[in-house]
Each structure stands twice: as C-alpha cells, then as structure tokens.
Design an enzyme around this catalytic site. Structure first.
Site, PDB file in Angstrom:
ATOM      1  N   ASP A  12       1.125  -0.673  -0.024  1.00 25.54           N
ATOM      2  CA  ASP A  12       0.006  -0.212   0.342  1.00 25.54           C
ATOM      3  C   ASP A  12       0.753   1.331   0.131  1.00 25.54           C
ATOM      4  O   ASP A  12       2.532   0.999  -0.108  1.00 25.54           O
ATOM      5  CB  ASP A  12      -1.198  -0.298   1.381  1.00 25.54           C
ATOM      6  CG  ASP A  12      -0.177   0.225   2.242  1.00 25.54           C
ATOM      7  OD1 ASP A  12       1.127   0.275   2.330  1.00 25.54           O
ATOM      8  OD2 ASP A  12      -0.875   0.120   3.786  1.00 25.54           O
ATOM      9  N   HIS A  13       0.681   2.504   0.087  1.00 30.18           N
ATOM     10  CA  HIS A  13       1.402   3.395   0.161  1.00 30.18           C
ATOM     11  C   HIS A  13       2.190   4.552   1.128  1.00 30.18           C
ATOM     12  O   HIS A  13       3.335   4.596   1.486  1.00 30.18           O
ATOM     13  CB  HIS A  13       0.104   5.155   0.280  1.00 30.18           C
ATOM     14  CG  HIS A  13      -0.786   4.738   1.598  1.00 30.18           C
ATOM     15  ND1 HIS A  13      -2.191   4.053   1.526  1.00 30.18           N
ATOM     16  CD2 HIS A  13      -0.805   5.679   2.492  1.00 30.18           C
ATOM     17  CE1 HIS A  13      -2.518   3.731   2.144  1.00 30.18           C
ATOM     18  NE2 HIS A  13      -2.201   5.360   3.058  1.00 30.18           N
ATOM     19  N   CYS A  69       2.487  -3.771   4.196  1.00 32.04           N
ATOM     20  CA  CYS A  69       1.141  -2.916   4.735  1.00 32.04           C
ATOM     21  C   CYS A  69       1.560  -2.501   6.120  1.00 32.04           C
ATOM     22  O   CYS A  69       2.993  -2.434   6.463  1.00 32.04           O
ATOM     23  CB  CYS A  69      -0.145  -2.961   4.134  1.00 32.04           C
ATOM     24  SG  CYS A  69      -0.672  -4.062   5.636  1.00 32.04           S
ATOM     25  N   GLY A  70       0.971  -1.481   6.529  1.00 27.09           N
ATOM     26  CA  GLY A  70       1.116  -0.925   7.688  1.00 27.09           C
ATOM     27  C   GLY A  70       1.276  -2.085   8.256  1.00 27.09           C
ATOM     28  O   GLY A  70       2.717  -1.974   9.282  1.00 27.09           O
ATOM     29  N   THR A  71       0.950  -2.950   8.708  1.00 30.83           N
ATOM     30  CA  THR A  71       1.080  -4.125   9.159  1.00 30.83           C
ATOM     31  C   THR A  71       1.396  -5.380   8.930  1.00 30.83           C
ATOM     32  O   THR A  71       2.086  -6.514   9.694  1.00 30.83           O
ATOM     33  CB  THR A  71      -0.073  -4.257  11.350  1.00 30.83           C
ATOM     34  OG1 THR A  71      -0.821  -4.773   9.547  1.00 30.83           O
ATOM     35  CG2 THR A  71      -0.122  -2.989  12.433  1.00 30.83           C
ATOM     36  N   GLY A  72       1.046  -5.447   8.139  1.00 31.90           N
ATOM     37  CA  GLY A  72       1.404  -6.631   7.030  1.00 31.90           C
ATOM     38  C   GLY A  72      -0.143  -8.011   7.253  1.00 31.90           C
ATOM     39  O   GLY A  72       0.057  -8.818   6.517  1.00 31.90           O
ATOM     40  N   GLN A  73      -0.855  -7.276   8.579  1.00 32.02           N
ATOM     41  CA  GLN A  73      -1.596  -8.404   8.570  1.00 32.02           C
ATOM     42  C   GLN A  73      -3.566  -8.397   7.973  1.00 32.02           C
ATOM     43  O   GLN A  73      -3.026  -9.456   6.788  1.00 32.02           O
ATOM     44  CB  GLN A  73      -1.765  -8.280  10.170  1.00 32.02           C
ATOM     45  CG  GLN A  73      -1.495  -8.195  10.532  1.00 32.02           C
ATOM     46  CD  GLN A  73      -0.823  -9.716  10.864  1.00 32.02           C
ATOM     47  OE1 GLN A  73      -1.764 -10.544  10.940  1.00 32.02           O
ATOM     48  NE2 GLN A  73      -0.233  -9.734  11.859  1.00 32.02           N
ATOM     49  N   GLY A  74      -3.126  -7.284   6.641  1.00 31.28           N
ATOM     50  CA  GLY A  74      -4.224  -6.568   6.359  1.00 31.28           C
ATOM     51  C   GLY A  74      -3.885  -7.183   4.721  1.00 31.28           C
ATOM     52  O   GLY A  74      -5.526  -7.677   4.078  1.00 31.28           O
ATOM     53  N   HIS A 102       7.904 -25.565   6.925  1.00 33.37           N
ATOM     54  CA  HIS A 102       7.007 -26.599   6.814  1.00 33.37           C
ATOM     55  C   HIS A 102       5.586 -26.191   6.176  1.00 33.37           C
ATOM     56  O   HIS A 102       4.407 -26.694   6.192  1.00 33.37           O
ATOM     57  CB  HIS A 102       6.293 -26.276   8.999  1.00 33.37           C
ATOM     58  CG  HIS A 102       7.853 -26.907   9.196  1.00 33.37           C
ATOM     59  ND1 HIS A 102       7.659 -26.585  10.442  1.00 33.37           N
ATOM     60  CD2 HIS A 102       9.129 -27.171   9.048  1.00 33.37           C
ATOM     61  CE1 HIS A 102       8.700 -27.635  10.983  1.00 33.37           C
ATOM     62  NE2 HIS A 102       9.569 -27.974  10.448  1.00 33.37           N
ATOM     63  N   ASN A 103       5.185 -25.176   5.588  1.00 34.85           N
ATOM     64  CA  ASN A 103       3.957 -24.258   5.006  1.00 34.85           C
ATOM     65  C   ASN A 103       3.895 -24.730   3.801  1.00 34.85           C
ATOM     66  O   ASN A 103       2.989 -23.914   2.831  1.00 34.85           O
ATOM     67  CB  ASN A 103       3.438 -22.799   5.537  1.00 34.85           C
ATOM     68  CG  ASN A 103       3.140 -23.650   7.743  1.00 34.85           C
ATOM     69  OD1 ASN A 103       4.334 -23.099   7.711  1.00 34.85           O
ATOM     70  ND2 ASN A 103       2.219 -23.807   7.861  1.00 34.85           N
ATOM     71  N   ARG A 113       5.406  -0.705   9.770  1.00 35.40           N
ATOM     72  CA  ARG A 113       5.255   0.221  10.342  1.00 35.40           C
ATOM     73  C   ARG A 113       6.083  -1.068  11.979  1.00 35.40           C
ATOM     74  O   ARG A 113       5.857  -0.638  13.464  1.00 35.40           O
ATOM     75  CB  ARG A 113       3.971   0.050  10.973  1.00 35.40           C
ATOM     76  CG  ARG A 113       3.748   1.213  10.300  1.00 35.40           C
ATOM     77  CD  ARG A 113       2.325   2.171  10.118  1.00 35.40           C
ATOM     78  NE  ARG A 113       1.679   3.200   9.717  1.00 35.40           N
ATOM     79  CZ  ARG A 113       0.572   2.861   8.615  1.00 35.40           C
ATOM     80  NH1 ARG A 113      -0.158   1.820   8.463  1.00 35.40           N
ATOM     81  NH2 ARG A 113       0.263   4.419   7.761  1.00 35.40           N
ATOM     82  N   HIS A 137       4.674 -32.616   6.605  1.00 35.42           N
ATOM     83  CA  HIS A 137       4.406 -31.359   6.627  1.00 35.42           C
ATOM     84  C   HIS A 137       3.527 -30.795   4.528  1.00 35.42           C
ATOM     85  O   HIS A 137       2.198 -30.284   4.496  1.00 35.42           O
ATOM     86  CB  HIS A 137       5.928 -30.172   5.761  1.00 35.42           C
ATOM     87  CG  HIS A 137       6.530 -30.577   7.944  1.00 35.42           C
ATOM     88  ND1 HIS A 137       5.762 -29.643   8.320  1.00 35.42           N
ATOM     89  CD2 HIS A 137       7.408 -30.176   7.015  1.00 35.42           C
ATOM     90  CE1 HIS A 137       7.330 -30.018   9.315  1.00 35.42           C
ATOM     91  NE2 HIS A 137       7.544 -30.484   8.659  1.00 35.42           N
TER      92      HIS A 137
END
Length: 153
Positions: A12-13, A69-74, A102-103, A113, A137
């Site tokens: 994102d920005h 992004c800010g947290t990487g979560q969204g 593993h994944n 951030r 796995h």
C-alpha cells in the site's frame, strides 16, 4: 509453482520506500523483480494490492510474492483469499524460514510500521533461502489447500 527466480512485490502507500529497498536487495541476489506498485504516496487500499500480487503467484507468472502494508496483516489476509496462495506475515527470521519449510508459503507479508529496514531484509533472506521440507508437512499443506467451507453453529 514455477522454478523461475521471478518475484512480485506490492504494497500500500505506507510501504513504498521499504518495498523499493527490498526490490533492490533481492535484485542484487539474482531475482527478477516484478514491482507492481503503487509508486505514488496517495492513500490506496491494501486489499487490491495484495490480491494483485497473489494473482501473479497463483498464475505461475512469479514463483514468490512479497507484500507490505502497515502491519502486514491486512494485505496478507487479502492475498490468502486467492486460491493457491499461502501467505504468512513475519516479524522475525525464524517464522520466515518456518513458513517456507513447513507450510510451503509462496508469499511473505511484512509490516512497515513493525519492522526496521535491516530486520526486514534479514526476514526476506530467510524466506528466500529456505526450502519446503515436504514429508509430513505436505499432508498439512494439502489440508490448508482444501476448499473453504462455511461452518454452521
């Protein structure tokens, strides 16, 4: 998954600067970088950028994706809505290695951030150098890849 050393980046920005730093870093490591932006600081919506990058990975155009992004979560949640994507948000190198080993993660999400530049680059290196271990796995990855079902109460 394609064997090519081609990787898509998007953000994102808020994360343009760190994304461009990561792009330069991985290009020096021999990766072909597909940076799909954005390039200007106007506010933008991370879900469209996460899904766009995920589409490049899911189609086989790129082997891996890195999104920010800010947290990487969204942006990670948006990317994981694309079939065939296994994206994890990481704030440490151990997790970055494990999501590959593993994944069989094919995308990495970072929070601008949350991380400093040096740690972000170390996380990227850990992700890109780790290999999927397969074995037990692989069964778990197949379970992750199973179609979503709506649960009823």
């Amino acid at each position: 998954m394609t064997d090519t050393k081609r990787i898509v980046l998007s953000s994102d920005h808020a994360a343009i600067d760190l994304r461009q730093t990561i792009a330069a870093h991985i290009a020096k490591l021999g990766w072909e970088v597909v940076d799909i932006g954005p390039t200007t600081p106007e506010s933008t919506h991370y879900p469209k950028h996460g899904k766009a990058a995920a589409g490049r990975v899911a189609s086989g155009d790129c082997r891996f994706g890195i999104i920010l992004c800010g947290t990487g979560q969204g942006i990670m949640m948006a990317a994981n809505k694309v079939a065939g994507i296994r994206c994890g948000v990481c704030s440490d190198t151990f997790s970055a290695r494990m999501i590959r080993q593993h994944n069989d993660a094919n995308m990495l999400s970072l929070g601008v951030r949350v991380l400093g530049e040096g740690l972000a680059l170390d996380i990227v290196d850990a992700f890109l150098t780790a290999e999927f271990e397969g074995g037990r796995h692989a069964t778990r990855v197949e379970m992750i890849e199973a179609p979503e079902v709506a649960l009823t109460a």
